[in-house]
Design a protein around this motif. Structure first.
Motif, PDB file in Angstrom:
ATOM      1  N   ARG A  91      38.928  41.853  39.069  1.00  0.00           N
ATOM      2  CA  ARG A  91      40.463  42.355  39.259  1.00  0.00           C
ATOM      3  C   ARG A  91      41.394  40.917  39.666  1.00  0.00           C
ATOM      4  O   ARG A  91      40.746  40.068  40.332  1.00  0.00           O
ATOM      5  CB  ARG A  91      40.554  43.286  40.600  1.00  0.00           C
ATOM      6  CG  ARG A  91      40.041  44.731  40.188  1.00  0.00           C
ATOM      7  CD  ARG A  91      41.042  45.880  41.276  1.00  0.00           C
ATOM      8  NE  ARG A  91      41.973  45.638  41.988  1.00  0.00           N
ATOM      9  CZ  ARG A  91      43.046  46.654  40.866  1.00  0.00           C
ATOM     10  NH1 ARG A  91      42.736  47.406  39.663  1.00  0.00           N
ATOM     11  NH2 ARG A  91      44.244  46.452  41.017  1.00  0.00           N
ATOM     12  N   THR A 118      39.311  42.811  34.190  1.00  0.00           N
ATOM     13  CA  THR A 118      38.850  44.188  33.754  1.00  0.00           C
ATOM     14  C   THR A 118      40.503  44.903  34.036  1.00  0.00           C
ATOM     15  O   THR A 118      41.106  45.796  33.652  1.00  0.00           O
ATOM     16  CB  THR A 118      38.309  44.658  35.201  1.00  0.00           C
ATOM     17  OG1 THR A 118      37.271  43.997  35.089  1.00  0.00           O
ATOM     18  CG2 THR A 118      37.921  46.507  35.113  1.00  0.00           C
ATOM     19  N   ALA A 119      41.268  44.191  35.402  1.00  0.00           N
ATOM     20  CA  ALA A 119      42.574  44.595  35.571  1.00  0.00           C
ATOM     21  C   ALA A 119      44.022  43.419  36.336  1.00  0.00           C
ATOM     22  O   ALA A 119      42.778  43.045  36.771  1.00  0.00           O
ATOM     23  CB  ALA A 119      42.235  45.945  36.033  1.00  0.00           C
ATOM     24  N   PHE A 120      44.532  43.828  36.019  1.00  0.00           N
ATOM     25  CA  PHE A 120      45.610  43.184  36.659  1.00  0.00           C
ATOM     26  C   PHE A 120      45.810  44.105  38.197  1.00  0.00           C
ATOM     27  O   PHE A 120      46.426  44.726  37.963  1.00  0.00           O
ATOM     28  CB  PHE A 120      46.494  42.335  36.354  1.00  0.00           C
ATOM     29  CG  PHE A 120      45.982  41.801  34.797  1.00  0.00           C
ATOM     30  CD1 PHE A 120      46.155  40.882  35.137  1.00  0.00           C
ATOM     31  CD2 PHE A 120      46.130  42.716  33.671  1.00  0.00           C
ATOM     32  CE1 PHE A 120      45.940  39.706  33.569  1.00  0.00           C
ATOM     33  CE2 PHE A 120      45.346  41.749  32.510  1.00  0.00           C
ATOM     34  CZ  PHE A 120      45.651  40.005  32.451  1.00  0.00           C
ATOM     35  N   ASP A 121      46.310  42.509  39.080  1.00  0.00           N
ATOM     36  CA  ASP A 121      46.843  43.184  40.452  1.00  0.00           C
ATOM     37  C   ASP A 121      48.005  42.621  41.040  1.00  0.00           C
ATOM     38  O   ASP A 121      47.585  41.671  41.570  1.00  0.00           O
ATOM     39  CB  ASP A 121      45.754  42.796  41.795  1.00  0.00           C
ATOM     40  CG  ASP A 121      45.372  44.229  43.019  1.00  0.00           C
ATOM     41  OD1 ASP A 121      46.909  44.398  42.813  1.00  0.00           O
ATOM     42  OD2 ASP A 121      45.383  43.561  43.624  1.00  0.00           O
TER      43      ASP A 121
END
Lengths: 295, 295
Positions: A91, A118-121
């Motif tokens: 992340r 995997t993902a942006f926060d």
């Protein structure tokens, strides 16, 4: 390694989770193991790192260690991804100021391939708070209006956001028509984003050479801020790209024609040899070239 | 009066300004006068009201007194306005959750005539924080998803915001087409507003009867959240009114057709005989009737 990595991970877990017990649950160890690791790390470094309280907080001395913990964690995930050929659970925490998030920034995220992250926060933060989040390692990069580098970070100039002074035609007719601008702006309701937002006041100074004290509505979200101006609640500074079409069509008007205020923006990121950080930086610089005035 | 009004005003100034010195400047008195007034108020009530620190803070015991100070101040401004026939310097602080501020709420502000209020001071806050702001009197009203009344406040039901599960057609083609929805949603990137946002997870439970653990992008601003979904970063829950036209035109698609999650909203405001608060409440109820599903 100079510092035990289990101790480092434990320290970050205590700060993230807010208590020794919650950190123990996340790491699947006993609370007493958590406590021992932190005491060992603190005596190894000769500094108190954790403010015991509810929630537990990082001490000033602990900030550099917290950041080290997050940097090591990123590098570990990336090394494992390089070995396995597939990233898992990475992340990317990034702070972005509200107008950039609302404007030119998003396409940069789409340009980072999913193999790398995997993902942006995302966090929407003003520049003061962004520096703090970079310092303690909560975010690894930030779009900010502050050119002063945070220790351990690299600063890149992104370009300038250009703001115009905007009102609805009905508002302009009611509050601005038929009198000198300085006189009108002294009483016409003004919009600000929040009490720290000085953009409108800067425009007023530029145009009238005076400090004026009109009624001020505060609406701290870019979308609603623009909508309130469309509805005629007040006049305010809006980024050029949001209003060009409406200005051309006469659905909005400029309060002070041809006048603007520019805000330079910067990209600050950890100095770290990380593929995802490099790719993201490239994507952000490209989105900025497309969406901002050149620095 | 049971409590000296100069002491009350001084107390509020200390909390607002963050220090005894700044409060003294605002009130145009000496710092020692500020200090004496607070000591007198504290000994009158037998409680410490101010946590001396940087900045100065309200103690738990002080909250009720701080609220009293703000209520008295509102009533004073309104009484003076009634006598003079003209309101001066009345700023109305209101907390509103992000989606309401971005959606149905703004027209309510336009419906309050400028004779009653000088300016609005909006805060975008989630429901946990709103209750705290009501309790200490920082805001005098709030739109919140929490039906539990804050002590001294009145709660009115506003209606329900309806959220649909939305993706771009390209996203749906890539991640959702040609396999069972439960299987697709286990790996398809999901958007959340912030880590506390459970709307997407509630829809997933409703549709699949399972808890899934897909990659999750976090974007904490309603406008950029919607735009990221349009760009294809992930799927997410968007309020019905924002997507109706795009769904009809095929520019967006529903992830789980016909399924929705409703969030009931409430208006909490101080129990206070204030004309501006009554007018605002009427305007908010009317805007809610126009923009929300009935309670």
């Amino acid at each position: 390694m100079q510092i035990d990595s289990a101790q480092l991970e434990t320290f970050a877990a205590i700060i993230d989770e807010g208590s020794f017990d919650a950190a123990a649950r996340r790491l699947s160890v006993t609370p007493s193991a958590v406590s021992q690791r932190i005491k060992a790390l603190e005596s190894r470094l000769g500094q108190v790192l954790v403010q015991r309280g509810k929630p537990t907080r990082c001490t000033e001395a602990g900030e550099a260690v917290l950041r080290l913990a997050r940097q090591v964690s990123l590098l570990e995930v990336e090394a494992i991804a390089a070995v396995k050929g597939k990233v898992e659970g990475l992340r990317l925490p990034i702070a972005v100021n509200a107008d950039s998030l609302n404007g030119w920034f998003l396409p940069a995220l789409l340009a980072v391939p999913p193999e790398l992250v995997t993902a942006f926060d995302l966090r929407q933060e003003d520049q003061d708070h962004s520096a703090e989040l970079l310092r303690d390692g909560t975010v690894l990069a930030a779009v900010t209006a502050d050119p002063r580098p945070v220790q351990g970070c690299k600063v890149r100039s992104l370009g300038r956001m250009r703001y115009l002074s905007i009102a609805s035609p009905e508002y302009a007719e009611r509050w601005l028509a038929g009198r000198p601008l300085a006189e009108a702006l002294a009483v016409a309701p003004m919009m600000v984003f929040n009490p720290k937002d000085r953009l409108q006041h800067r425009l007023v100074r530029k145009v009238t050479r005076r400090r004026l004290d009109p009624p001020v509505h505060s609406i701290p979200a870019p979308g609603p801020f623009v909508r309130a101006i469309r509805l005629g609640l007040g006049w305010g500074m809006i980024e050029e790209e949001f209003v060009e079409a409406d200005l051309a069509a006469g659905r909005l008007v400029e309060v002070a024609k041809g006048k603007y205020v520019d805000v330079p923006l910067y990209w600050q990121h950890w100095k770290l040899d990380s593929p995802v950080l490099e790719t993201l930086t490239e994507a952000v610089l490209q989105a900025a070239r497309a969406g901002l005035h050149s620095p």
